[in-house]
Design a protein around this motif. Structure first.
Motif, PDB file in Angstrom:
ATOM      1  N   ALA A  78       0.868  -1.204   0.065  1.00  0.00           N
ATOM      2  CA  ALA A  78      -0.029  -0.281  -0.151  1.00  0.00           C
ATOM      3  C   ALA A  78       1.054   1.188  -0.085  1.00  0.00           C
ATOM      4  N   HIS A  79       1.988   1.362   0.873  1.00  0.00           N
ATOM      5  CA  HIS A  79       2.878   2.412   0.782  1.00  0.00           C
ATOM      6  C   HIS A  79       3.313   2.777  -0.467  1.00  0.00           C
ATOM      7  N   GLU A  80       4.023   1.658  -1.138  1.00  0.00           N
ATOM      8  CA  GLU A  80       4.495   1.610  -2.453  1.00  0.00           C
ATOM      9  C   GLU A  80       3.634   2.206  -3.523  1.00  0.00           C
ATOM     10  N   GLN A  81       2.336   1.864  -3.426  1.00  0.00           N
ATOM     11  CA  GLN A  81       1.498   2.312  -4.577  1.00  0.00           C
ATOM     12  C   GLN A  81       0.918   3.679  -4.105  1.00  0.00           C
ATOM     13  N   MET A  82       0.795   4.160  -2.780  1.00  0.00           N
ATOM     14  CA  MET A  82       0.367   5.483  -2.520  1.00  0.00           C
ATOM     15  C   MET A  82       1.432   6.476  -2.919  1.00  0.00           C
ATOM     16  N   SER A  83       2.592   6.139  -3.083  1.00  0.00           N
ATOM     17  CA  SER A  83       3.598   6.991  -3.201  1.00  0.00           C
ATOM     18  C   SER A  83       3.869   6.972  -4.776  1.00  0.00           C
ATOM     19  N   ARG A  84       2.877   6.314  -5.517  1.00  0.00           N
ATOM     20  CA  ARG A  84       3.144   6.267  -7.028  1.00  0.00           C
ATOM     21  C   ARG A  84       1.861   7.058  -7.635  1.00  0.00           C
ATOM     22  N   LEU A  85       0.658   6.350  -7.471  1.00  0.00           N
ATOM     23  CA  LEU A  85      -0.663   6.845  -8.058  1.00  0.00           C
ATOM     24  C   LEU A  85      -1.620   6.239  -7.250  1.00  0.00           C
ATOM     25  N   THR A  86      -2.668   6.932  -6.841  1.00  0.00           N
ATOM     26  CA  THR A  86      -3.854   6.370  -6.010  1.00  0.00           C
ATOM     27  C   THR A  86      -5.215   6.367  -6.934  1.00  0.00           C
ATOM     28  N   LEU A  87      -5.341   7.433  -7.369  1.00  0.00           N
ATOM     29  CA  LEU A  87      -6.784   7.464  -8.144  1.00  0.00           C
ATOM     30  C   LEU A  87      -6.604   8.012  -9.568  1.00  0.00           C
ATOM     31  N   THR A  88      -7.347   7.498 -10.602  1.00  0.00           N
ATOM     32  CA  THR A  88      -7.558   7.673 -11.919  1.00  0.00           C
ATOM     33  C   THR A  88      -8.747   7.913 -12.450  1.00  0.00           C
ATOM     34  N   SER A  89      -9.802   7.306 -11.978  1.00  0.00           N
ATOM     35  CA  SER A  89     -11.129   7.005 -12.228  1.00  0.00           C
ATOM     36  C   SER A  89     -11.149   6.010 -13.311  1.00  0.00           C
ATOM     37  N   ARG A  90     -12.050   5.598 -13.687  1.00  0.00           N
ATOM     38  CA  ARG A  90     -12.023   4.607 -15.055  1.00  0.00           C
ATOM     39  C   ARG A  90     -12.193   5.285 -16.316  1.00  0.00           C
ATOM     40  N   ALA A  91     -12.210   6.657 -16.370  1.00  0.00           N
ATOM     41  CA  ALA A  91     -12.054   7.184 -17.597  1.00  0.00           C
ATOM     42  C   ALA A  91     -10.719   6.989 -18.294  1.00  0.00           C
ATOM     43  N   PHE A  92      -9.802   6.336 -17.437  1.00  0.00           N
ATOM     44  CA  PHE A  92      -8.288   6.074 -18.262  1.00  0.00           C
ATOM     45  C   PHE A  92      -7.970   4.515 -17.597  1.00  0.00           C
ATOM     46  N   TYR A  93      -7.238   4.005 -18.307  1.00  0.00           N
ATOM     47  CA  TYR A  93      -6.668   2.716 -17.846  1.00  0.00           C
ATOM     48  C   TYR A  93      -5.427   3.025 -16.820  1.00  0.00           C
ATOM     49  N   ASN A  94      -5.223   2.059 -15.785  1.00  0.00           N
ATOM     50  CA  ASN A  94      -3.978   2.322 -15.107  1.00  0.00           C
ATOM     51  C   ASN A  94      -3.429   0.926 -14.916  1.00  0.00           C
ATOM     52  N   ASP A  95      -2.218   0.906 -14.481  1.00  0.00           N
ATOM     53  CA  ASP A  95      -1.140  -0.110 -14.617  1.00  0.00           C
ATOM     54  C   ASP A  95      -1.652  -1.210 -13.554  1.00  0.00           C
ATOM     55  N   GLN A  96      -2.382  -1.233 -12.534  1.00  0.00           N
ATOM     56  CA  GLN A  96      -2.744  -1.877 -11.645  1.00  0.00           C
ATOM     57  C   GLN A  96      -4.353  -2.528 -11.758  1.00  0.00           C
ATOM     58  N   LEU A  97      -5.115  -2.072 -12.448  1.00  0.00           N
ATOM     59  CA  LEU A  97      -6.354  -2.642 -12.454  1.00  0.00           C
ATOM     60  C   LEU A  97      -6.318  -4.070 -13.207  1.00  0.00           C
ATOM     61  N   GLY A  98      -5.501  -4.089 -14.540  1.00  0.00           N
ATOM     62  CA  GLY A  98      -5.494  -5.163 -15.313  1.00  0.00           C
ATOM     63  C   GLY A  98      -4.851  -6.494 -14.579  1.00  0.00           C
ATOM     64  N   PRO A  99      -3.665  -6.105 -14.129  1.00  0.00           N
ATOM     65  CA  PRO A  99      -3.070  -7.489 -13.141  1.00  0.00           C
ATOM     66  C   PRO A  99      -3.904  -7.774 -11.864  1.00  0.00           C
ATOM     67  N   PHE A 100      -4.630  -7.055 -11.484  1.00  0.00           N
ATOM     68  CA  PHE A 100      -5.609  -7.507 -10.184  1.00  0.00           C
ATOM     69  C   PHE A 100      -6.752  -8.348 -10.740  1.00  0.00           C
ATOM     70  N   ALA A 101      -7.265  -7.785 -11.828  1.00  0.00           N
ATOM     71  CA  ALA A 101      -8.384  -8.354 -12.430  1.00  0.00           C
ATOM     72  C   ALA A 101      -7.969  -9.622 -12.774  1.00  0.00           C
ATOM     73  N   HIS A 102      -6.804  -9.898 -13.497  1.00  0.00           N
ATOM     74  CA  HIS A 102      -6.394 -11.161 -13.942  1.00  0.00           C
ATOM     75  C   HIS A 102      -6.355 -12.093 -12.892  1.00  0.00           C
ATOM     76  N   ASP A 103      -5.571 -11.657 -11.767  1.00  0.00           N
ATOM     77  CA  ASP A 103      -5.302 -12.591 -10.639  1.00  0.00           C
ATOM     78  C   ASP A 103      -6.484 -12.813  -9.853  1.00  0.00           C
ATOM     79  N   LEU A 104      -7.427 -12.058  -9.521  1.00  0.00           N
ATOM     80  CA  LEU A 104      -8.718 -12.391  -9.220  1.00  0.00           C
ATOM     81  C   LEU A 104      -9.705 -13.251  -9.575  1.00  0.00           C
ATOM     82  N   ALA A 105      -9.692 -13.019 -11.206  1.00  0.00           N
ATOM     83  CA  ALA A 105     -10.504 -13.984 -12.084  1.00  0.00           C
ATOM     84  C   ALA A 105      -9.720 -15.519 -11.863  1.00  0.00           C
TER      85      ALA A 105
END
Length: 413
Positions: A78-105
């Motif tokens: 969490a600390h690592e990600q907080m220092s990088r990027l926390t929110l984009t809205s789904r108006a844009f892609y971000n580099d964390q959602l795809g890997p999370f969705a893949h792994d949870l699926a």
């Protein structure tokens, strides 16, 4: 200013505790009736109050804290990600959602996930998806879709969700209620079968009912529900918000009967106790009914949530927490069952999750939890006489022995 709760000063409470209780009672709405302890820090299975007293947390945020307070791996991610990027809205892609969705699926064995924030949002999402699937895929006439739910359910607090609650405290004075739901007794397969007709799009159930007091359905019930949904062209929707993610000794409570629902509803522990993260998981033939603009959330799938959620999935893949829940749960159950007939009427458990029915001749469930507090144990009553227990899965046998000893001391005097 008046409050609905007794806020008289009990013996033994220090000034700092009383100050925080007074502030909360004066300025926060009274939608909860907390035990009189003010927590300030936590580590693992233990928390410390503002006056330095330590308590064993046997509620774990209603299973949101399966991995304990301040898990080092989760905090680091969490600390690592907080220092990088926390929110984009789904108006844009971000580099964390795809890997999370893949792994949870992958963890759920489903093809797609739809991320949200709170558990109630995930339940609402499952309801919307089920109805839309019913209209577009099953062919139910518009505005006629029905969902069958269970008596004693707890799925959240929104106006739609409380519309099929059987808890009068959750429903009083919130009418008019949302139509489209039928409610049948939990575990009664004949009643469920009778309730299903051509308008039914989904059966929504908890594989174990948490808020009702850790109510486990009859053996084989989930398997019967799955078969019924198959032959009726109805979605089986499993709310695993409390029961899932290793709490019961398997990744999902449905796993105990080798049942795979059409939709998993996940939340609580998916955020590691750090952040609200929820999701539904289903195959593409179900989730494909959701198209751009038809459902969304500003925070759903944000980079911070996705990073934490992915770390949780990684932890669950090891099987360590499922094994701990099984082993520690057996230890806890053995200790509690020895008190049946000595102040305890019944113990229901699955993994490290238990509902303990306190004899009404001994005391109320609420008062029993207040006595546990005096023994350094945090727990919460469910309804009436039931005390529910869900210690973090990082607890030790020695921790659980303290819990068992506290129960014995109260029950036997």
């Amino acid at each position: 200013m008046t409050t609905p709760h007794d806020i008289t000063t009990p013996a033994g409470l220090d000034g700092e505790t009383l100050r925080h209780i007074a502030l909360t009672e004066d300025f926060a709405a009274h939608n909860y009736h907390p035990l009189r302890v003010v927590l300030a820090t936590g580590e693992g299975a233990w928390v410390t109050d503002v006056d330095g007293r330590r308590y064993l947390d046997c509620l774990a945020g209603y299973s949101a804290l399966n991995f304990g307070h301040g898990h080092p791996g989760l905090l680091a991610r969490a600390h690592e990600q907080m220092s990088r990027l926390t929110l984009t809205s789904r108006a844009f892609y971000n580099d964390q959602l795809g890997p999370f969705a893949h792994d949870l699926a992958g963890l759920t064995g489903k093809e797609m996930v739809l991320p949200m924030n709170s558990g109630a949002e995930a339940v609402e999402t499952a309801i919307k998806v089920s109805r839309k699937w019913g209209y577009l895929v099953k062919g139910v006439p518009e505005n006629q879709a029905t969902i069958v739910a269970m008596e004693g359910n707890f799925h959240g607090r929104t106006t739609t969700i409380v519309s099929f609650s059987t808890d009068s405290a959750a429903t009083a004075f919130y009418a008019p209620y949302t139509p489209g739901f039928k409610v049948v007794p939990y575990g009664d397969f004949a009643a469920l079968e009778e309730a299903i007709d051509d308008t039914t799009v989904a059966v929504l159930l908890e594989p174990i009912q948490g808020e009702s007091g850790v109510i486990i359905p009859p053996e084989g019930y989930l398997h019967e529900v799955r078969a019924l949904c198959n032959r009726s062209e109805v979605l089986m929707v499993a709310d695993e918000i409390q029961s899932g993610l290793a709490r019961t000794g398997r990744t999902f409570a449905c796993d105990h009967e080798d049942v795979v629902p059409d939709i998993y509803i996940l939340g609580k522990a998916l955020g590691g106790g750090l952040y609200p993260v929820s999701a539904i998981a289903a195959d593409g033939d179900v989730l494909s009914v959701i198209t751009p603009g038809t459902h969304g959330s500003t925070f759903g799938g944000n980079p911070l949530a996705a990073a934490i959620g992915r770390e949780v999935v990684s932890m669950l893949k090891t099987g360590e927490y499922q094994e701990r829940a099984t082993r520690l749960g057996a230890h806890l159950t053995r200790g509690l069952e020895g008190l049946v007939g000595e102040g305890v009427d019944a113990v229901r458990s699955r993994g490290l999750w238990a509902g303990v029915d306190i004899s009404d001749e001994l005391t109320s469930g609420r008062h029993f939890c207040e006595q546990l507090l005096e023994h350094g144990i945090l727990a919460k009553e469910a309804h009436g006489q039931t005390v529910r227990l869900a210690p973090p899965l990082v607890a030790t046998e020695e921790d659980l022995d303290l819990l068992i000893h506290a129960f014995r001391s109260i029950c036997t005097g």
